[in-house]
Scaffold this motif. Structure first.
Motif, PDB file in Angstrom:
ATOM      1  N   ALA A  51       0.829  -1.205   0.000  1.00  0.00           N
ATOM      2  CA  ALA A  51       0.000   0.000   0.000  1.00  0.00           C
ATOM      3  C   ALA A  51       0.858   1.247   0.000  1.00  0.00           C
ATOM      4  O   ALA A  51       1.959   1.258   0.522  1.00  0.00           O
ATOM      5  CB  ALA A  51      -0.899   0.005   1.228  1.00  0.00           C
ATOM      6  N   THR A  52       0.316   2.280  -0.635  1.00  0.00           N
ATOM      7  CA  THR A  52       0.914   3.606  -0.573  1.00  0.00           C
ATOM      8  C   THR A  52      -0.216   4.562  -0.266  1.00  0.00           C
ATOM      9  O   THR A  52      -1.375   4.279  -0.551  1.00  0.00           O
ATOM     10  CB  THR A  52       1.564   4.005  -1.913  1.00  0.00           C
ATOM     11  OG1 THR A  52       0.569   3.962  -2.935  1.00  0.00           O
ATOM     12  CG2 THR A  52       2.710   3.090  -2.261  1.00  0.00           C
ATOM     13  N   SER A  53       0.103   5.698   0.329  1.00  0.00           N
ATOM     14  CA  SER A  53      -0.970   6.633   0.638  1.00  0.00           C
ATOM     15  C   SER A  53      -0.474   8.064   0.549  1.00  0.00           C
ATOM     16  O   SER A  53       0.702   8.343   0.663  1.00  0.00           O
ATOM     17  CB  SER A  53      -1.509   6.375   2.043  1.00  0.00           C
ATOM     18  OG  SER A  53      -0.515   6.652   2.995  1.00  0.00           O
ATOM     19  N   ALA A  55      -2.091  11.061   2.596  1.00  0.00           N
ATOM     20  CA  ALA A  55      -3.153  11.397   3.539  1.00  0.00           C
ATOM     21  C   ALA A  55      -2.916  12.762   4.154  1.00  0.00           C
ATOM     22  O   ALA A  55      -1.794  13.213   4.289  1.00  0.00           O
ATOM     23  CB  ALA A  55      -3.213  10.352   4.650  1.00  0.00           C
ATOM     24  N   TYR A  64     -10.903   7.192   9.910  1.00  0.00           N
ATOM     25  CA  TYR A  64      -9.825   7.190   8.935  1.00  0.00           C
ATOM     26  C   TYR A  64      -9.373   8.608   8.608  1.00  0.00           C
ATOM     27  O   TYR A  64     -10.163   9.547   8.646  1.00  0.00           O
ATOM     28  CB  TYR A  64     -10.288   6.494   7.651  1.00  0.00           C
ATOM     29  CG  TYR A  64     -10.702   5.065   7.897  1.00  0.00           C
ATOM     30  CD1 TYR A  64      -9.744   4.087   8.118  1.00  0.00           C
ATOM     31  CD2 TYR A  64     -12.036   4.700   7.947  1.00  0.00           C
ATOM     32  CE1 TYR A  64     -10.107   2.781   8.366  1.00  0.00           C
ATOM     33  CE2 TYR A  64     -12.408   3.389   8.202  1.00  0.00           C
ATOM     34  CZ  TYR A  64     -11.438   2.437   8.409  1.00  0.00           C
ATOM     35  OH  TYR A  64     -11.800   1.148   8.660  1.00  0.00           O
ATOM     36  N   THR A  68      -5.827   9.845  -0.220  1.00  0.00           N
ATOM     37  CA  THR A  68      -5.925   8.848  -1.280  1.00  0.00           C
ATOM     38  C   THR A  68      -4.973   7.720  -0.943  1.00  0.00           C
ATOM     39  O   THR A  68      -3.800   7.959  -0.649  1.00  0.00           O
ATOM     40  CB  THR A  68      -5.578   9.476  -2.648  1.00  0.00           C
ATOM     41  OG1 THR A  68      -6.526  10.529  -2.911  1.00  0.00           O
ATOM     42  CG2 THR A  68      -5.634   8.449  -3.767  1.00  0.00           C
ATOM     43  N   TYR A  69      -5.488   6.509  -0.965  1.00  0.00           N
ATOM     44  CA  TYR A  69      -4.733   5.320  -0.569  1.00  0.00           C
ATOM     45  C   TYR A  69      -4.735   4.320  -1.716  1.00  0.00           C
ATOM     46  O   TYR A  69      -5.744   4.133  -2.388  1.00  0.00           O
ATOM     47  CB  TYR A  69      -5.358   4.685   0.675  1.00  0.00           C
ATOM     48  CG  TYR A  69      -5.405   5.633   1.843  1.00  0.00           C
ATOM     49  CD1 TYR A  69      -4.335   5.706   2.734  1.00  0.00           C
ATOM     50  CD2 TYR A  69      -6.483   6.482   2.043  1.00  0.00           C
ATOM     51  CE1 TYR A  69      -4.361   6.590   3.802  1.00  0.00           C
ATOM     52  CE2 TYR A  69      -6.516   7.368   3.105  1.00  0.00           C
ATOM     53  CZ  TYR A  69      -5.454   7.415   3.973  1.00  0.00           C
ATOM     54  OH  TYR A  69      -5.479   8.289   5.024  1.00  0.00           O
ATOM     55  N   THR A  70      -3.605   3.653  -1.908  1.00  0.00           N
ATOM     56  CA  THR A  70      -3.459   2.690  -2.985  1.00  0.00           C
ATOM     57  C   THR A  70      -2.871   1.402  -2.434  1.00  0.00           C
ATOM     58  O   THR A  70      -1.932   1.432  -1.646  1.00  0.00           O
ATOM     59  CB  THR A  70      -2.528   3.261  -4.089  1.00  0.00           C
ATOM     60  OG1 THR A  70      -3.096   4.480  -4.567  1.00  0.00           O
ATOM     61  CG2 THR A  70      -2.381   2.286  -5.246  1.00  0.00           C
ATOM     62  N   SER A  87      -7.128   2.106  -5.804  1.00  0.00           N
ATOM     63  CA  SER A  87      -6.861   3.424  -5.241  1.00  0.00           C
ATOM     64  C   SER A  87      -8.202   4.029  -4.830  1.00  0.00           C
ATOM     65  O   SER A  87      -9.127   4.083  -5.643  1.00  0.00           O
ATOM     66  CB  SER A  87      -6.170   4.304  -6.281  1.00  0.00           C
ATOM     67  OG  SER A  87      -5.938   5.590  -5.765  1.00  0.00           O
ATOM     68  N   ILE A 154      -5.868  -0.987   2.725  1.00  0.00           N
ATOM     69  CA  ILE A 154      -6.124   0.460   2.724  1.00  0.00           C
ATOM     70  C   ILE A 154      -6.722   0.899   4.058  1.00  0.00           C
ATOM     71  O   ILE A 154      -6.342   1.940   4.603  1.00  0.00           O
ATOM     72  CB  ILE A 154      -7.051   0.829   1.527  1.00  0.00           C
ATOM     73  CG1 ILE A 154      -6.239   0.735   0.230  1.00  0.00           C
ATOM     74  CG2 ILE A 154      -7.679   2.204   1.710  1.00  0.00           C
ATOM     75  CD1 ILE A 154      -7.066   0.839  -1.041  1.00  0.00           C
ATOM     76  N   GLU A 157      -3.904   1.197   6.488  1.00  0.00           N
ATOM     77  CA  GLU A 157      -3.085   2.378   6.179  1.00  0.00           C
ATOM     78  C   GLU A 157      -3.793   3.677   6.572  1.00  0.00           C
ATOM     79  O   GLU A 157      -3.182   4.586   7.094  1.00  0.00           O
ATOM     80  CB  GLU A 157      -2.776   2.424   4.677  1.00  0.00           C
ATOM     81  CG  GLU A 157      -1.728   1.440   4.235  1.00  0.00           C
ATOM     82  CD  GLU A 157      -0.345   1.855   4.698  1.00  0.00           C
ATOM     83  OE1 GLU A 157      -0.001   3.042   4.573  1.00  0.00           O
ATOM     84  OE2 GLU A 157       0.363   0.980   5.196  1.00  0.00           O
ATOM     85  N   ALA A 158      -5.082   3.750   6.307  1.00  0.00           N
ATOM     86  CA  ALA A 158      -5.828   4.986   6.544  1.00  0.00           C
ATOM     87  C   ALA A 158      -6.012   5.270   8.040  1.00  0.00           C
ATOM     88  O   ALA A 158      -6.235   6.410   8.423  1.00  0.00           O
ATOM     89  CB  ALA A 158      -7.190   4.918   5.840  1.00  0.00           C
TER      90      ALA A 158
END
Length: 160
Positions: A51-53, A55, A64, A68-70, A87, A154, A157-158
């Motif tokens: 994951a990448t984000s 935020a 959360y 935008t989270y991927t 995403s 996601i 991550e969020a």
């Protein structure tokens, strides 16, 4: 019809007691927190999600962080293990945008991923992130497994 004073008092007491009972129920239900565990990744998946984000901070009391989270998700088809990239943009715990891309390894997968990508936005945009779990989108059920796996990543991550 005229009611006697004792009947009027009894009716008033019943009405007050009922109101207090309902108010107590409302107070209990509003103070309870509801949590939903993210679905566990399928045992048949072989690729670990990543994951990448991007935020931003959110002081609205949301679960959360806005951003935008991927993340990647994978799923097993009869022919191969397929991968999709998901995403989502989250604002106030609600998904405001979703993009899904795939790199299908089989011709049949290309067809189903295309159907999924065409229908996923209608299934998730405008819904709370915790309320989303798809099983079949536009006739595609296997792609949903990869999507739900990416969504679990996601969510983690969020919360960051």
């Amino acid at each position: 019809m005229k009611l006697s004073p004792s009947v009027r008092q009894g009716s008033a007491l019943i009405g007050i007691a009922g109101t207090m009972l309902l108010a107590g129920c409302a107070a209990e239900s509003s103070s309870a927190e509801s949590t939903t565990d993210a679905p566990a990744p399928s045992a048949s998946t072989s690729a670990a999600p990543s994951a990448t984000s991007t935020a931003s901070s959110n002081d609205s009391g949301s679960t959360y962080k806005d951003g935008t989270y991927t993340a990647d998700g994978s799923y097993q088809t009869p022919e191969t293990v397929e991968k999709i990239t998901v995403s989502v943009t989250v604002v106030g715990d609600t998904v405001t945008k979703v993009d899904v891309t795939g790199d299908p390894q089989a011709a049949e997968t290309k067809h189903y991923q295309s159907q999924f990508i065409g229908g996923i936005s209608a299934q998730v945009v405008g819904k709370k992130l915790d309320d989303i779990s798809v099983s079949r989108v536009s006739g595609s059920s296997l792609t949903s497994k990869g999507f739900n796996q990416a969504l679990a990543t996601i969510r983690t991550e969020a919360k960051g």
